[in-house]
Design an enzyme around this catalytic site. Structure first.
Site, PDB file in Angstrom:
ATOM      1  N   HIS A  93       0.808  -1.217   0.000  1.00 23.62           N
ATOM      2  CA  HIS A  93       0.000   0.000   0.000  1.00 23.62           C
ATOM      3  C   HIS A  93       0.843   1.270   0.000  1.00 23.62           C
ATOM      4  CE1 HIS A  93      -3.405  -2.474  -0.023  1.00 23.62           C
ATOM      5  NE2 HIS A  93      -4.262  -1.522   0.323  1.00 23.62           N
ATOM      6  N   ASP A 162      -5.918   4.911   9.933  1.00 27.78           N
ATOM      7  CA  ASP A 162      -7.333   5.055   9.565  1.00 27.78           C
ATOM      8  C   ASP A 162      -7.851   3.818   8.843  1.00 27.78           C
ATOM      9  OD1 ASP A 162      -7.124   7.566  10.547  1.00 27.78           O
ATOM     10  OD2 ASP A 162      -7.360   8.613   8.632  1.00 27.78           O
ATOM     11  N   GLU A 278      -9.320  14.114  14.828  1.00 31.99           N
ATOM     12  CA  GLU A 278      -8.842  14.305  13.454  1.00 31.99           C
ATOM     13  C   GLU A 278      -9.566  15.503  12.851  1.00 31.99           C
ATOM     14  OE1 GLU A 278      -8.424  11.342  10.510  1.00 31.99           O
ATOM     15  OE2 GLU A 278      -7.209   9.998  11.740  1.00 31.99           O
TER      16      GLU A 278
END
Ligand code: FAD
Length: 535
Positions: A93, A162, A278
């Protein structure tokens, strides 16, 4: 039989290209418990990543059956008179080819395209110690699987990303951050012990007490010092539910003042602070239909134009409070008390309540939606910056309202502050010097839909403009998940830490075999055709 022939062919290519002096049969006879493969589909998978911006084809792919397999392979690379490169790949990723290598072998730590399907992974499942409140996991374990295993014991890791379909080794090589970082620090601050295969092929256990130099080097070390095969991760009692709140601001300084106030409460009792802080920037109404905004609709439709002030830009603060049965009776009062004094737009409070695992796994839902629309496997020219608190207003003017103003949003733009005191400065991770710094994450997808402002070229140019703006304005940003192409840029990135980083590299991976896709060091081996470059 065919596989063996293909493998021999691949190893012969290695010999010709990089002058590998390991006899092909030696690699075949490495005696790995897993599988060394040259299957074209697997090689293709290992040559790509989430970014879809670069491609480098490895000679072979190893599905390790154990840490010993990894040690055998790295040792073979280390002792061969010319060498070859070895790159651990977690879940692939990365954005810029950080886990790729040409002229070498990619180790599929998380199973890769075929490993799990073939049942190749016979690696240990996460082992939870309820008494010690920690979990032992394989380095390629995905965080979602770590969570599922620990929840069976009513426990969970403290610090998150996240998105949970990332590997433990991959995030620990960077930092691993989310809205809990202000309180618990990044994931690299929540690890007790590691097993690491160094660039010499040794397997070493390291912690604060044992081989501490390697321990600190590997955490945030961009895969440069060793391959993490096991991690012991801190746990806490898992909450059952989450109260998840979003509120909007049209004034940037009010927004950041509130965010900074909330993270300053990190030392307070749990009942007097949020568990997660956040935020994100909304530069146009496109975000309403965006992957992270399903929250607002259809129950809570938001018409941005009706509330956006100054320049049409809105800022969303996102906070959560965890609770369980024993605290369910007081959650409403606790939330109300913790929100007192915040200066958001009063009519803009959006609340939802959900199980803890659903909150942590929220981005995966968005992934499934995007996959269904064919919008997941597209190029991702992401840019993540750590920005010192004192320069955030300049960034707002120059970037959110300047460079990005009037453009369609091509993905979320996250913005949230962290306390530097929660980052162990002995690790390899790099942050700005100030006590509070922000993550500004431009997580944009490039689309080939004829709209210029959504094209890869346009978004890439915008990223360059943003970096140039910061440079010209003297804003000392640090890239998170850094990507540079020259060693001078890397030296600048590491600043005071460069000498230590270099010394650690010479100690733990002296031949520069590991994670060459980061483009920090060239492998030290040469061939008759000159120096082998990994990129
Ligand atoms: P890979 O991309 O496979 O590898 C990354 C680097 O680590 C490579 O250099 C590789 O060689 C090295 N590496 C991999 N495994 C090991 C190992 N076992 N030992 C040593 N080195 C190893 N990051 C955050 O901090 N917070 C987030 O909220 C967040 N959200 C994300 C959401 C999405 C959709 C995506 C795509 C990325 C997100 N990231 C986030 C970034 C992510 O943490 C990094 O890209 C991370 O490297 C990806 O993990 P991976 O397992 O795919 O690693």
């Amino acid at each position: 039989m065919t596989t063996k022939l293909l493998l021999t062919f691949a190893i012969c290519r290695l010999i010709v290209t990089v002058g590998l002096t390991v006899d092909p049969s030696e690699l075949l006879l490495l005696g790995v418990d897993g599988q060394l493969s040259v299957d074209p589909f697997e090689v293709e998978t290992a040559s790509l990543d989430f970014g879809l911006l670069t491609r480098a084809e490895p000679m072979a792919v190893l599905h390790p059956g154990s840490a010993d397999d990894i040690a055998r392979l790295v040792r073979a690379a280390y002792i061969s008179s010319h060498g070859f490169t070895v790159s651990a790949r977690g879940h692939g990723h990365s954005i810029n080819g950080q886990a790729q290598t040409s002229n070498g072998v990619v180790i599929e730590m998380s199973g890769g395209s075929r490993g799990s399907r073939l049942g190749l992974r016979k690696l240990d499942k996460p082992q939870v110690s309820v008494k010690e409140k920690h979990v032992e996991v394989w380095g390629g374990e995905l965080w979602i699987d770590v969570l599922r295993s620990t929840l069976e014991h009513g426990l969970a890791p403290k610090s998150w990303t996240d998105y949970l379909y990332l590997s433990v080794g991959g995030t620990l090589s960077n930092g691993g951050i989310s809205g809990q970082a202000f309180n618990h620090g990044p994931q690299i601050s929540n690890v007790y012990e590691l097993d690491v295969v160094t660039g010499k092929g040794e397997i070493l256990t390291c912690s604060e007490e044992k081989n501490s130099e390697l321990f600190h080097a590997v955490l945030g070390g961009l895969g440069q010092f060793g391959i993490i095969t096991r991690a012991r991760i801190a746990l806490e009692p898992a909450p059952q539910r989450v109260r998840w709140i979003r509120v909007l601001y049209s004034n940037f300084s009010t927004f950041t003042r509130d965010q900074e106030h909330l993270i300053s409460l990190h030392g307070n009792p749990t009942s007097r602070k949020f568990d997660y802080v956040e935020g994100f920037v909304i530069v146009d109404e496109g975000l309403i239909n965006n992957w992270r905004s399903s929250f607002f609709s259809p129950r809570n439709p938001v018409k941005i134009s009706s509330i956006a002030g100054n320049g049409g830009v809105l800022y969303c603060l996102e906070i959560t409070k965890n609770y369980d049965e024993s605290t369910a009776g007081t959650i409403d009062q606790e939330v109300e008390a913790s929100m007192k004094g915040l200066n958001f737009i009063p009519s803009s409070v959006f609340t939802t309540d959900l199980p803890y695992i659903d909150f942590l796994d929220r981005v995966h839902k968005a992934e499934l939606k995007l996959r269904a629309k064919g919008l997941w496997e597209v190029p991702h020219p992401w840019l993540n910056l750590f920005v010192p608190k004192s320069r955030m207003a300049d960034l707002d003017r120059g970037v959110f309202k300047g460079i990005l103003g009037n453009n369609k949003t091509s993905g979320p733009i996250l913005i949230y502050p962290m306390n530097r005191s929660k980052w162990d400065q002995r690790s390899s991770a790099v942050t700005p010097d100030e006590d509070v710094f922000y993550l500004v994450a431009l997580l944009r997808s490039a689309l080939d839909n004829g709209e210029e402002t959504q094209s890869l070229e346009y978004l890439t140019n915008q990223n360059h403009k943003i970096l140039r703006f910061c440079d010209d304005a003297g804003i000392k940003v640090k890239q998170y998940l850094p990507h540079y192409t020259t060693q001078e840029e890397w030296m600048d990135h590491f600043g005071d830490k460069w000498d230590q980083f270099y010394r650690r590299k010479m100690e733990f991976d002296p031949r520069h075999l590991l994670a060459t896709g980061q483009r920090i060091f060239n492998p030290s081996f040469t061939s008759s055709t000159g120096t082998v470059s990994p990129w």
